[in-house]
Structure formats: structure tokens, C-alpha cells
Design an enzyme around this catalytic site. Structure first.
Site, PDB file in Angstrom:
ATOM      1  N   ILE A  23     -50.046 -54.799 -46.444  1.00 55.91           N
ATOM      2  CA  ILE A  23     -49.376 -56.127 -45.704  1.00 55.91           C
ATOM      3  C   ILE A  23     -49.718 -56.481 -44.336  1.00 55.91           C
ATOM      4  CG2 ILE A  23     -47.194 -57.458 -45.657  1.00 55.91           C
ATOM      5  CD1 ILE A  23     -46.239 -55.442 -47.774  1.00 55.91           C
ATOM      6  N   CYS A  24     -49.966 -57.597 -43.994  1.00 52.66           N
ATOM      7  CA  CYS A  24     -49.899 -57.813 -42.406  1.00 52.66           C
ATOM      8  C   CYS A  24     -48.648 -58.482 -42.089  1.00 52.66           C
ATOM      9  CB  CYS A  24     -51.080 -58.859 -42.067  1.00 52.66           C
ATOM     10  SG  CYS A  24     -51.404 -59.007 -40.428  1.00 52.66           S
ATOM     11  N   LEU A  25     -47.793 -57.917 -41.386  1.00 49.49           N
ATOM     12  CA  LEU A  25     -46.651 -58.349 -41.021  1.00 49.49           C
ATOM     13  C   LEU A  25     -45.929 -57.468 -39.753  1.00 49.49           C
ATOM     14  CD1 LEU A  25     -44.331 -60.381 -41.864  1.00 49.49           C
ATOM     15  CD2 LEU A  25     -43.408 -58.305 -43.059  1.00 49.49           C
TER      16      LEU A  25
END
Lengths: 310, 194
Positions: B87-89
Site C-alpha cells: 500500500i502506498c499511503l
């Protein structure tokens, strides 16, 4: 400070740029994309670890001449300013430049002041302010368990610098505790909660200052620039912490700007952050000029250390 | 050392309003360092109706260090790797703070499902599709939700196989199953009556 964070930020930027530049069907980028995130985190912790070896969270007290020694082959303005600084200040205590230096400096300076002054009235006063902060965080909707441990740990530290308690500590023990990550990081986080709560409580007051720093709303600013560990402190943070805890703070600015007063000699600027509660004491009628902060910090672009007056 | 006392409190807090949020966190075993989160797909998105499982690992420095989270359920989204579930967060990286919790992190991931940020992609292929051919993106994302994120989609291949063995054409079996939301008995009824 900025030099250390530079490569990390650059690395992130480069990788996202090259990611977009790749052809759409290149499935290998999956691994690469993952590698980049981990890589950035690893690089960051490696830098922190490296830094940790060089400077403890809070170092030893050094005479001001040690500060000058670091600039001997450097800017003559700075050397001149350090000389001026020497007229009023005797010593410096360095803190680690990991983005938490303002809070670590404040922590040590405050606890050391209580230990030396044995000012029980001040301890009682600040406890009242801390209780207000706790209520404010609850009002703002923070779950108790997110901040409670940090509050408890700071209150323990506060108790320990008052003698006569079973848990009382010496000056040497205060230094050891302040160099212990499990104490120092918890106290930093306590201050970050207090700062964030104060900024959000007086959002209208802080809004223009926040807009001057970023494009974010006050709440976003607190989430992204106050609450995460390692986020550097600006005048907004200092004002908020000083107001929330009711503790005046002096920041002495040491930079290359030559603010000569027309006489050709350099002077060193400072700013006193006087909490609103102290500056407007109501019926008492005290004047602001009478207030001299006992917390004195030396600011060099990107970093805070502790200063000791003569 | 993970602050397990805090993790316990987080789990209690989370189970208290599970009904309202639909967000669940449960330990994988007695060791609280490994957990499983579940978030419902947001309504009005291609993920609606899906239930997404997220693998959570707590690093030693938790809550000072962010929890490591990745999707176990396959999902088609610009900021989530379609291969690894990464996840890119920002709050799972440098914007993490001890003021956040496992629940607030999962809420943020749910919000990310509602509002993809294709300009800061984790999965470049999905991001390109999102930007260039939005309709196809929505179709694919919805199909992945149907195929991987619905309880009824579990064991879909077995259902297909059984119905095909009864003598129905595979393409018809698949479209019928999809039409009835994966219910094998309903599909059989429909296939028999057509």
C-alpha cells in the site's frame, strides 16, 4: 539537520519520477516499487542510527568556546556573533539533530530547572496546565489510550526531579534518563500532543501562521507536521507549547545575517516566547518586561541546543 | 519491544464500534504482533460489497514506528500493488504518529479506496489505466471485487466445475453465477429453468 534529510527526500522524489516514466507493461516495477519504499525507510533508520552514535539525545554541558571552535575556519560573522553571545551566555548543551531537538532541549532544560530551583509551586502550576491539555485532547476526540502513556511518563519525570520523593533523582541520573530512548521519545511525544492540542484549540489564532508555512488546514498541519516524530519545530510549535504549558522560552538566533545596529558591530537577535497566560495576568498588573524565561535555546538554522546564561 | 498493553486497548476500542464502522482487527495468534484487519469496500465505489483482508505486522518500535500493512485480498487500485498488496499511503510511512491507531490507519486505507491518487502510484499499470481509460479501470476493479473480495466468491471455481459437470456450458455457468452473486443453488435453479 537539513543535510541529513536531503538525501532521503531526494531519493523519494527520484523514484516516483522514474516510476511514472516507465512503460505501462513493465511488471518488474512491482518489485522495484516495493524496494523503493523499504529502501527509503531503511535509509532513514540507518541515518538515524548513524546520527545516534555521534550525538546523544542530550549531550554534556560545554563552554561556549567549544561552539566557536567549530566555526574557526568559517564565517567571520558567526565568530563575531559567538563573541557577543559570550557576554551573556556561558555554556551550551547540544541535542541530537533528529527533528525532535526543540522538544528534547525543552524537556531537559525544564526538568533541570525544576531540579535546581526546587520550585514546587511551578510544578503544581504546570500540572494544572497538563490537566487542561488532557481534557482538550479528549474534547478533540483523541482516544485516551493514544496519549495517556505519554502523559503518565512525563508526570513521573516531573515527580522525580522534586526531592523528598522515593523516586527522586540526582542531576547525573536526569542526564542518564534524558539519554534513554524509552524516556526521551515518550516525553517528546507528550510535548507533541500538548502542542497539537493547543494549536487546534486556538485554530483561529494559529491559522494565518500555519498558512504561512504550508498550504494545509490547521488540523492537517497538526497531523502532518506536529504529531509525527521527527517533524521539525517552527515558531508555531514553540508558541503553542509555551502557551499550553505556561512556560516562557527564549530563542537566541545564531545565523549569518548581519543585523548591525548602524555602529558597525554585530548583535545577536533573540525572541522571548511569553505565554498568553503570563503576559496577560489580569488583575495582578505584572508587566511583560519583568518576565525572564528560564528556558534558553540557541537556534542555528534547522537546529536547537540548550543555552546557559552567565 | 511492541507496546502490547496499548495493542490490547486498541483491540478493545476497535471491537466496541465494529458494528458502526464495519472495521475489524483480530490477532492471528496469541502473539499480538501479527494481526488481521478487515475493511468493507466503500459504498459508491467499485469496491462496494467487498470485504478486504489486510495483513498487519507490528514492528518492535510500535507505536513509534508505523504498523506494516498490506492487502491479502487482491485489489485493483492505483495505490495498491495488484501483485503484492503493498500500500502506498503516507501515514504508513513518514507521516505515521503514535497519535494514530490501527483503526485510524484502516480507516485511512478505506478512504484511499474511495479516493485513489493516481499521481502517486504504487501500481503503475493500474494508475495508467485509471488516468487513460477510467471506464475500463472501474470495470476491472469491480470484477476483482466480485472475484476476490466477496465471501461468495470463495471457491467459485469449484462451483463452476460442479455445475459444468451437470452438463451446462462453462460460459453460461459463469455468467449465471455472476448474475446471482455467486449463490450456487440459485444459479442451478436459473440454469434449469432457462
Amino acid at each position: 539537520m537539513q543535510n541529513q534529510e536531503g538525501p532521503v527526500a531526494d531519493g523519494e522524489k527520484e523514484s516516483s519520477e522514474s516510476l511514472q516514466a516507465l512503460p505501462p507493461n513493465e511488471f518488474e516495477i512491482e518489485d522495484w516499487a516495493n524496494f523503493v519504499d523499504d529502501d527509503v525507510m531503511q535509509q532513514q533508520s540507518a541515518i538515524h542510527a548513524e546520527e545516534a552514535k555521534k550525538v546523544p539525545f542530550v549531550g554534556d554541558k560545554e563552554p561556549l568556546s567549544m561552539l566557536a571552535a567549530g566555526y574557526e575556519s568559517g564565517s567571520p560573522i558567526l565568530l563575531e556573533k559567538i563573541k557577543v553571545l559570550g557576554q551573556q551566555y556561558a555554556a551550551i548543551r547540544r541535542t541530537r539533530g533528529d527533528g525532535n531537538c526543540f522538544f528534547r532541549s525543552f524537556m531537559f532544560s525544564y526538568l533541570e530547572h525544576i531540579l535546581e530551583s526546587q520550585d514546587q509551586a511551578e510544578v503544581d502550576r504546570i500540572k494544572g496546565n497538563i490537566e487542561e491539555c488532557r481534557k482538550m485532547l479528549q474534547t478533540l476526540g483523541y482516544a485516551d489510550f493514544t496519549f495517556e502513556d505519554f502523559f503518565v511518563l512525563f508526570l513521573e519525570q516531573l515527580e522525580s526531579v522534586i526531592p523528598g520523593n522515593e523516586t527522586s533523582i540526582s542531576h547525573d541520573e536526569l542526564i542518564i534518563q534524558s539519554q534513554d530512548q524509552s524516556v526521551s521519545d515518550y516525553v517528546v511525544m507528550f510535548f507533541r500532543f500538548v502542542t497539537s492540542a493547543e494549536i487546534q484549540k486556538r485554530a483561529e489564532f494559529f491559522e494565518p501562521f500555519v498558512l504561512g508555512l504550508t498550504n494545509a488546514s490547521v488540523e492537517q498541519f497538526c497531523k502532518s507536521s506536529v504529531e509525527p516524530m521527527g517533524e521539525e519545530s517552527d515558531h508555531v510549535h514553540i508558541t503553542a507549547l509555551s502557551d499550553a504549558l505556561g512556560v516562557p522560552i527564549r530563542v537566541v538566533y545564531l545565523d549569518r545575517s548581519s543585523c548591525d545596529s548602524g555602529t558597525g558591530s554585530v548583535s545577536v537577535n533573540h525572541h522571548d516566547f511569553i505565554p498568553t497566560s503570563v503576559a496577560n495576568p489580569g488583575a495582578k498588573g505584572d508587566t511583560t518586561e519583568a518576565i525572564k524565561p528560564f528556558i534558553m535555546l540557541l537556534y542555528r538554522p534547522g537546529h536547537y541546543d540548550i543555552l546557559y546564561p552567565k | 519491544m511492541v507496546d502490547f498493553a496499548r495493542v490490547q486497548k486498541e483491540l478493545q476500542e476497535c471491537s466496541r464500534d465494529m458494528e458502526a464502522s464495519g472495521i475489524r482487527v483480530s490477532p492471528k495468534s496469541d502473539n499480538l504482533a501479527g494481526l488481521t484487519g478487515t475493511i468493507p469496500g466503500p459504498i459508491g465505489t467499485p469496491y462496494e460489497g467487498g470485504s478486504f483482508e489486510i495483513d498487519i505486522t507490528l514492528p518492535d518500535g510500535y507505536p513509534f514506528e508505523p504498523p506494516r500493512m498490506k492487502f491479502v485480498t487482491k485489489v485493483w487500485h492505483p495505490n495498491i500493488s495488484s501483485q503484492s498488496g503493498a500500500i502506498c499511503l503516507d501515514i504508513l510511512k513518514d507521516q505515521w504518529s503514535p497519535a494514530l491507531t490501527l483503526k485510524t490507519a484502516l480507516v485511512s486505507i478505506q478512504a484511499l479506496l474511495s479516493a485513489p491518487e493516481p499521481d502517486d502510484p504504487q501500481d503503475a499499470v493500474v494508475a495508467q489505466q485509471y488516468l487513460r481509460d477510467y471506464q475500463t479501470f472501474v470495470g476491472t476493479a469491480r470484477y476483482w471485487t466480485e472475484s476476490f473480495a466477496k465471501a461468495s466468491s470463495l471457491g467459485v471455481e469449484e462451483k463452476v466445475q460442479r455445475l459444468v459437470e451437470m452438463g451446462f456450458a462453462e460460459s453460461l455457468v459463469r455468467s449465471t453465477l455472476e448474475a446471482v452473486g455467486g449463490d450456487e443453488n440459485l444459479a442451478l435453479e436459473r440454469l434449469c429453468s432457462s
